[in-house]
Design an enzyme around this catalytic site. Structure first.
Site, PDB file in Angstrom:
ATOM      1  N   GLY A  49       0.848  -1.185   0.000  1.00 25.20           N
ATOM      2  CA  GLY A  49       0.000   0.000   0.000  1.00 25.20           C
ATOM      3  C   GLY A  49       0.875   1.223   0.000  1.00 25.20           C
ATOM      4  N   GLN A  54       3.274  10.071   0.920  1.00 24.69           N
ATOM      5  CA  GLN A  54       4.540   9.345   0.994  1.00 24.69           C
ATOM      6  C   GLN A  54       5.454   9.634  -0.194  1.00 24.69           C
ATOM      7  OE1 GLN A  54       2.482   5.379   2.010  1.00 24.69           O
ATOM      8  NE2 GLN A  54       4.442   5.225   3.040  1.00 24.69           N
ATOM      9  N   CYS A 103       6.082   0.030   7.352  1.00 24.16           N
ATOM     10  CA  CYS A 103       5.710   1.161   6.508  1.00 24.16           C
ATOM     11  C   CYS A 103       6.916   1.573   5.684  1.00 24.16           C
ATOM     12  CB  CYS A 103       5.259   2.322   7.398  1.00 24.16           C
ATOM     13  SG  CYS A 103       4.741   3.783   6.479  1.00 24.16           S
ATOM     14  N   LEU A 104       6.681   1.850   4.412  1.00 22.84           N
ATOM     15  CA  LEU A 104       7.779   2.294   3.552  1.00 22.84           C
ATOM     16  C   LEU A 104       8.399   3.588   4.082  1.00 22.84           C
ATOM     17  CD1 LEU A 104       6.217   1.652   0.028  1.00 22.84           C
ATOM     18  CD2 LEU A 104       7.742   0.158   1.329  1.00 22.84           C
ATOM     19  N   HIS A 145      -4.259   1.630   8.009  1.00 18.99           N
ATOM     20  CA  HIS A 145      -2.882   2.142   7.963  1.00 18.99           C
ATOM     21  C   HIS A 145      -2.722   3.146   6.823  1.00 18.99           C
ATOM     22  CE1 HIS A 145       1.673   1.447   8.060  1.00 18.99           C
ATOM     23  NE2 HIS A 145       1.470   2.124   6.940  1.00 18.99           N
ATOM     24  N   GLU A 146      -3.185   2.778   5.633  1.00 19.96           N
ATOM     25  CA  GLU A 146      -2.998   3.672   4.471  1.00 19.96           C
ATOM     26  C   GLU A 146      -3.810   4.958   4.623  1.00 19.96           C
ATOM     27  OE1 GLU A 146      -0.609   3.221   2.572  1.00 19.96           O
ATOM     28  OE2 GLU A 146      -0.224   1.172   3.206  1.00 19.96           O
ATOM     29  N   HIS A 149      -2.380   7.724   6.735  1.00 20.47           N
ATOM     30  CA  HIS A 149      -1.388   8.607   6.098  1.00 20.47           C
ATOM     31  C   HIS A 149      -2.041   9.903   5.600  1.00 20.47           C
ATOM     32  CE1 HIS A 149       2.343   6.338   6.052  1.00 20.47           C
ATOM     33  NE2 HIS A 149       1.750   5.263   5.581  1.00 20.47           N
TER      34      HIS A 149
HETATM   35 ZN    ZN Z   1       2.646   3.428   5.696  1.00 20.60          ZN
END
Ligand code: ZN
Length: 186
Positions: A49, A54, A103-104, A145-146, A149
């Protein structure tokens, strides 16, 4: 167009509430480049995701895709690529479930996060059509989670017990399912 640099924790853009998308502009194709960049970046990084902040765009666009055999989450049920524009989340079951999240934008860390176990997300898809999805289990966690953001929230904010925050190496060594009896890991 293409793979963008992923912003990491400490970059203020990750903490800003993202702006809603003008759906008329979406329908006119004005976000096609951004959506392509998100897909390319998610694939390049091996994520399941990603959200627009991000990659440095503070707009309410996120996506998920769980491919069979994902490197980061090999045990998860596959989910087709879905883009969420202006998503609104509703909790369907406030009972909590814990998953170890990564998470990235938070490199090298995993943390145990407890979230509601079932949610509905109403959103606009990438073509500008109104849509909704209901999810439970891990997919419900990924969606939350997404979408976090888009409100400037990172999973580390939701780790209640910081003894359940680990480097990836130590997550694998000490916490992954099977490594420690009784722990609800991935
Ligand atoms: Zn994330």
């Amino acid at each position: 167009m293409g793979v963008r640099v992923v912003r990491t924790i400490g970059d203020p853009i990750l903490r800003e509430p993202a702006r809603p998308v003008d759906v008329a502009r979406l329908r006119a194709g004005a976000l096609d480049g951004l959506i392509t960049d998100l897909i390319d970046t998610m694939h390049a990084e091996g994520g399941i995701g990603i959200a627009a902040p991000q990659i440095g765009k503070s707009v309410r666009v996120a996506m998920i895709e769980i491919e069979p055999g994902s490197d980061r989450y090999p045990d998860m049920t596959p989910t087709a690529l879905t883009t969420f524009v202006n998503p609104v989340i509703t909790v369907l079951d406030p009972g909590e479930q814990g998953y170890w999240e990564g998470c990235l934008s938070v490199p090298m860390l995993r943390g145990l996060v407890e979230r509601p176990r079932a949610v509905r997300v109403e959103y606009v898809d990438r073509r500008g059509e109104v849509a909704s999805i209901e999810a439970e289990g891990f997919l419900a966690t990924v969606l939350q989670h997404e979408l976090d953001h888009l409100d400037g929230v990172l999973f580390v904010d939701r780790v209640r017990d910081t003894t359940r925050l680990a480097t990836m190496e130590n997550y694998v060594k000490f916490w992954r399912r099977g490594a420690t009896p009784g722990e609800d890991g991935l």
